[in-house]
Every structure is written in C-alpha cells, then in structure tokens.
Design an enzyme around this catalytic site. Sequence first.
Site, PDB file in Angstrom:
ATOM      1  N   ARG A  88      10.417   2.143  17.192  1.00 14.42           N
ATOM      2  CA  ARG A  88       9.309   3.012  17.595  1.00 14.42           C
ATOM      3  C   ARG A  88       9.874   4.358  18.035  1.00 14.42           C
ATOM      4  O   ARG A  88      11.073   4.484  18.314  1.00 14.42           O
ATOM      5  CB  ARG A  88       8.511   2.387  18.729  1.00 14.42           C
ATOM      6  CG  ARG A  88       9.271   2.345  20.057  1.00 14.42           C
ATOM      7  CD  ARG A  88       8.530   1.603  21.127  1.00 14.42           C
ATOM      8  NE  ARG A  88       9.208   1.726  22.425  1.00 14.42           N
ATOM      9  CZ  ARG A  88       8.907   1.025  23.517  1.00 14.42           C
ATOM     10  NH1 ARG A  88       7.927   0.112  23.462  1.00 14.42           N
ATOM     11  NH2 ARG A  88       9.559   1.222  24.654  1.00 14.42           N
ATOM     12  N   ARG A  89       9.015   5.360  18.077  1.00 13.10           N
ATOM     13  CA  ARG A  89       9.435   6.660  18.596  1.00 13.10           C
ATOM     14  C   ARG A  89       8.827   6.866  19.978  1.00 13.10           C
ATOM     15  O   ARG A  89       7.612   6.698  20.161  1.00 13.10           O
ATOM     16  CB  ARG A  89       9.000   7.793  17.660  1.00 13.10           C
ATOM     17  CG  ARG A  89       9.580   9.153  18.067  1.00 13.10           C
ATOM     18  CD  ARG A  89       9.177  10.257  17.103  1.00 13.10           C
ATOM     19  NE  ARG A  89       9.715  10.064  15.783  1.00 13.10           N
ATOM     20  CZ  ARG A  89      10.955  10.386  15.422  1.00 13.10           C
ATOM     21  NH1 ARG A  89      11.798  10.877  16.317  1.00 13.10           N
ATOM     22  NH2 ARG A  89      11.343  10.210  14.172  1.00 13.10           N
TER      23      ARG A  89
ATOM     24  N   SER B 146       7.034   8.520  22.658  1.00 11.42           N
ATOM     25  CA  SER B 146       6.036   9.587  22.552  1.00 11.42           C
ATOM     26  C   SER B 146       6.322  10.748  23.497  1.00 11.42           C
ATOM     27  O   SER B 146       5.765  11.839  23.318  1.00 11.42           O
ATOM     28  CB  SER B 146       4.635   9.029  22.817  1.00 11.42           C
ATOM     29  OG  SER B 146       4.564   8.476  24.119  1.00 11.42           O
TER      30      SER B 146
ATOM     31  N   GLU C  46       0.821  -1.206   0.000  1.00 10.98           N
ATOM     32  CA  GLU C  46       0.000   0.000   0.000  1.00 10.98           C
ATOM     33  C   GLU C  46       0.854   1.255   0.000  1.00 10.98           C
ATOM     34  O   GLU C  46       0.339   2.361   0.022  1.00 10.98           O
ATOM     35  CB  GLU C  46      -0.936  -0.003   1.207  1.00 10.98           C
ATOM     36  CG  GLU C  46      -1.926  -1.155   1.207  1.00 10.98           C
ATOM     37  CD  GLU C  46      -2.908  -1.078   2.349  1.00 10.98           C
ATOM     38  OE1 GLU C  46      -3.943  -0.416   2.190  1.00 10.98           O
ATOM     39  OE2 GLU C  46      -2.639  -1.683   3.395  1.00 10.98           O
TER      40      GLU C  46
END
Length: 343
Positions: free
Chosen positions: A316-317, A319, A220
Amino acid sequence: MASFSLALGTATKNRDGKIIEAFFPTPILNPSDELVSALAAIVDYKDGNQAIEVTAAQCADLAAAFTATGEQASAAFATKAAASSQPLVLVILASDEAPTSVAEGFLKLQLISHRLVKPHGLVLDGIFGLLHNIAWTNQGAIDLPELADRQIEARLNGETLTVDCVDKFPKMVDYIVPTGVRIADTSRVRLGAHVGEGTTVMHEGFINFNAGTTGVSMVEGRISAGVVVGNGSDIGGGASIMGTLSGGGKVVVSIGENSLLGANAGLGFPMGDRCTIESGLYVTAGSKVRLLDNNGQEAGFAKARDLAGKPDLLFRRNSMTGVIECLTNKAAVELNSELHKNN
C-alpha cells in the site's frame, strides 16, 4: 525416441506460395514413435522439425494412421480434409527448438492456447521475425502487400473487405475457444494465450501470447507477454503487469494464487500467493518498500525484488508520506462466485 509434437492443419498462402498462417484443430503432444513412423511412410519426412505440405489424396492414409494409433480426433479431421481444396500442412517437431517456419510457429502458439503446454513451456525464440505482418479480415488472412488489390477486388464485386486488425498474431478465438471461459472482447486475447478454465476476461482485459492464467481468474487489466497468473487471482480494471518477452529479461513477472492486483495498479516483480497490491499503486522490482511488523511498526526497508515470491503480503502507499509500505495481508482475497461463473 518420442517426438515433441505433431499436427495436421490447413494453411493460407500468399501469392508467392509461402505459408503465412496455419490452423491446427487437433495438435498432439508427445506422439508415439509408431504414429511418427506411420506418417513418415506416407509423407516425405526423414527426421528433425519439418513442415510438410500434403495433398488431399494423402489424407485417407493419414486418417488410417491416426486411427491405428488411437488419435481419433486427428483421424476425423484428416477424413474431412480429404475433401478440402485448401492447402494442407503436416508439422512434425522431433524436439522443442526455436521455430524455423511459419507453420511451426503457429503450431506452438496453438499448443499453448489448447492448454497442452503452459506459458514458458516452449521455445519461441525468434517468432517475431518469423511471422508475417498480416491483415486479419472477414475473408481470412491476407499478406499486407496484397491487401490493397484484395480491397479493390472486393469493392468491384460489390463486397466490403473488413480488416479486423493488422498484426503478426491473430485473435485466439478464431483458432481455439477453450472450455469454461468468458471473453467479452475477443480481439483482446491473442493466439498463444493460455486461458485457464474458469477465467473471465472483461472488455478491457488483455492477454498476450505466451502468457495467461492457470485457473479461475477475473481479468480486467493487462497480462503482458510472458506473465502467468495463478489460480484464484484477479487483475483489477486498468491494472498492468510488466511483460517478459521471449529472449528478453530473465526474471519472469508472475502472480501467485489467490492474489489481487487492484484497479489501476501495476506489478513489475514476481508476486507470491495471497498477496494484494492496492488500487493505483505501481510496484516495480526496484521500488523501495518500507516493511511493517504485525504491530504496524517500521522493520526496515527493502526493494520489491527482495520480496519476490513471498506469500501473504499487502502493498500500500502511505497516504500521508507517499512511501510504499508492505505488511502482512491479514484479509485473504475472496472471489465473488457469481462474477466467476462461466456457464
């Protein structure tokens, strides 16, 4: 010594008589010496890599040569071509070298899209400078300097000439539709893409030439030139992978098996098997990554390129701080079997 490849096909010429594209429905990889010798006796082939224009009258002999060496699909095409008024071309590649003619370049692109060769399995150096920028229309390929005259001619005949795109590379499905795939918007898969069996390319998905998937994938996002995505890996909506053009960078950006590039995420280094990059996170080779142990404690820092090819990682970042973190990917990516059905 066996040759690298050969194929008989049709060609389109511009008004100067130069071939601007070629269609090869039954390319042969590693043809036998017997077949090459038989073809050489029919056409003017000596050695090396050549694109040889042939006549319809020669097709009966070509068909017999293909039949005698067990190449039935090529024999059937040669038989049909004997009744054609289209220009015909036979390309024989003694070795895999940089293409020197448009016909050679189109054969190499079709070898990839036929899944006979995987991306990076061919020498494609210089192909951009070799190919013509062409108007791909409902009346076939038209060299750009001729387009305006052809549009006027069509209008005067009460017709409309529809231009699908202006590019050096046509869409793949006008030449090849591989088995076991779904492509929602065919204009977004270029000739020279390798679309593995079981791959679905959704409307916003894109696969460039000399790139693609090796098996089951949901695409996608964008698979740029030179990128290879392993079996069982998905590219989320809006996601992007940095490309490696022929003759460009030495590092091949890729994704291993059973991995996930989340929606609107990005990748700029080779990612290993069973890895995940969370949605919205773009990780380049030079990104500074905090490493976390199995208890979630900091275990140092590294650049993403130092983690290239390593399996079972989750990016991942944080948050709260915005820092990119990497830890063990405890949850394996499981594909939705319903979404990946192609029949």
